[in-house]
Design an enzyme around this catalytic site. Structure first.
Site, PDB file in Angstrom:
ATOM      1  N   ASP A  98     -51.077  10.379  81.409  1.00  0.00           N
ATOM      2  CA  ASP A  98     -50.044  10.415  81.991  1.00  0.00           C
ATOM      3  C   ASP A  98     -48.880  10.855  82.821  1.00  0.00           C
ATOM      4  O   ASP A  98     -48.106  11.130  83.765  1.00  0.00           O
ATOM      5  CB  ASP A  98     -48.843   9.078  81.577  1.00  0.00           C
ATOM      6  CG  ASP A  98     -50.089   7.894  81.438  1.00  0.00           C
ATOM      7  OD1 ASP A  98     -51.329   7.990  82.185  1.00  0.00           O
ATOM      8  OD2 ASP A  98     -50.031   7.195  80.213  1.00  0.00           O
ATOM      9  N   ASP A 159     -56.621   3.812  83.666  1.00  0.00           N
ATOM     10  CA  ASP A 159     -55.995   4.112  84.340  1.00  0.00           C
ATOM     11  C   ASP A 159     -55.902   5.528  84.900  1.00  0.00           C
ATOM     12  O   ASP A 159     -54.664   5.741  85.742  1.00  0.00           O
ATOM     13  CB  ASP A 159     -54.531   3.513  83.451  1.00  0.00           C
ATOM     14  CG  ASP A 159     -54.407   2.447  82.945  1.00  0.00           C
ATOM     15  OD1 ASP A 159     -55.562   2.079  82.243  1.00  0.00           O
ATOM     16  OD2 ASP A 159     -52.849   1.918  82.547  1.00  0.00           O
TER      17      ASP A 159
END
Ligand code: GLY
Length: 377
Positions: A98, A159
């Protein structure tokens, strides 16, 4: 070129956004919000929460507002968030795939807008760290670090498609092909190992980290293994569109359309997006973030098409955005948030609440339609 009617609508909504955001920003100065409780955003800027994966989005919102209004206070707040994240760059356990969500809306945004050398440096550190998570045998980017007793060495998640642009940016910036090679290898693995025959996607896939063999999928934040978590689908729609934008490889546009077509075939007439397309029939939980992210992706796909396809993808994006603006948005300046009914995961108690990155993607989608966006991904 998108439509004039859509542009006019988005400009009108952005006027309301700008009016409300001026008050919200004053109240949220020197905070990094994640979710709102009783209308008030919390703050994740303290040392105990600074590594949280969403901590780049408030900075991104501030950059989009700076782009829209030119008001210096937005830029100041965005830069404050970016500097706070330096603590994360010095914390090996706080860094993971991330890095894209953290440093694209902050440092890359800053660099694109101002050319800041410090921001470029931060984003390159984050990109190098992210590239270091690549598993060359399985051809995937490892998602998370281990926690508790769990072994995540072989876990990749959908993601990550949205984090790949950090690597594309680093490639475009340095011309070192490894960044692009890693990003495209991961995207190719997602096509093979995550996208099902009907166009739906798995949230998590576990690989053997030693041999690279695909072992199994996991439910992740969706209802069950084999179900269809809508936000995961939205990350795939927008993420593949972005891989196409950066590489111009037709297979990524094809993949973006495939996952988008599945999303649209399952979108209810109401235009409201459920948490999981395969959740039990008597469950009506929604996720407005999935609607906003998918709308961003559909607008980008529409930009790459002509004729009927363009009309269909843009029309679907407009339907979801109008529904959000009319039915799932609070225009009351006394509350900090815009979007309601954002959900974290099916099996948790954070269902249908305001979450900061719902607002981010809603504003980004409006900026795209109005042709004013600061391109962040
Ligand atoms: N990236 C985690 C989520 O979408 O909730």
């Amino acid at each position: 070129m998108l439509g004039q009617e859509e542009k006019k609508w988005a400009e009108e909504i952005l006027e309301h956004v700008a009016e409300k955001m001026e008050t919200v920003m004053e109240r949220c100065k020197y905070k990094i919000p994640y979710k709102a409780v009783k209308g008030v955003f919390d703050d994740r800027s303290g040392d105990d929460k600074i590594c949280w994966w969403t901590n780049g989005f408030w900075g991104g919102t501030m950059w989009q507002m700076y782009q829209l209004t030119g008001k210096e206070e937005y830029r100041k707040q965005a830069e404050w968030v970016e500097e706070k994240l330096d603590k994360v760059l010095m914390n090996a356990e706080g860094l993971d795939h991330d890095n894209g969500f953290k440093w694209l809306p902050t440092s890359v945004a800053n660099y694109r807008k101002t050319g800041s050398a410090a921001s470029r440096n931060r984003a390159l550190l984050a990109a190098n760290n992210m590239a270091g998570r690549y598993n060359p045998v399985g051809r995937f980017i490892r998602a998370w670090n281990d926690w508790d007793e769990d072994d995540h060495r072989g876990w990749a998640i959908i993601d990550c498609m949205m984090n790949l642009p950090l690597l594309y940016w680093a490639y475009e910036e340095t011309k070192d092909p490894r960044f692009c090679q890693i990003a495209t290898a991961h995207a190719d693995t997602v096509i093979d190992a995550f996208i099902r025959g009907d166009g739906s996607v798995c949230h998590i896939v576990g690989f053997d980290p030693e041999t690279g063999e695909r072992l199994r999928s996991y439910a992740g934040q969706g209802y069950a293994r084999g179900s269809s978590w809508t936000r995961g689908q939205s990350w795939a729609v927008y993420g593949f569109a972005l891989s196409y934008i950066h590489t111009k490889e037709q297979k990524y546009l094809d993949a973006a359309k495939r996952v988008a077509n599945y999303f649209l075939a399952n979108l209810p007439d109401s235009g409201l997006v459920l948490l999981d397309f395969r959740q039990p029939e008597d469950c009506e939980w929604e996720d407005s973030i999935a609607a906003a992210v998918t709308a961003c992706g559909l607008i980008e796909i529409a930009r790459c098409c002509e004729g009927r396809d363009k009309k269909v993808y843009l029309g679907a994006a407009m339907k979801m955005l109008r529904t959000l603006a009319e039915q799932r948005c609070s225009w009351d300046a006394k509350v900090d948030y815009f979007l309601e009914n954002c959900s974290v995961a099916y099996h948790c108690d954070e269902i249908e609440l305001p979450i900061v990155y719902g607002d981010y993607y809603f504003i980004e989608a409006l900026m795209k339609l109005a042709d004013k966006e600061l391109f962040i991904w």
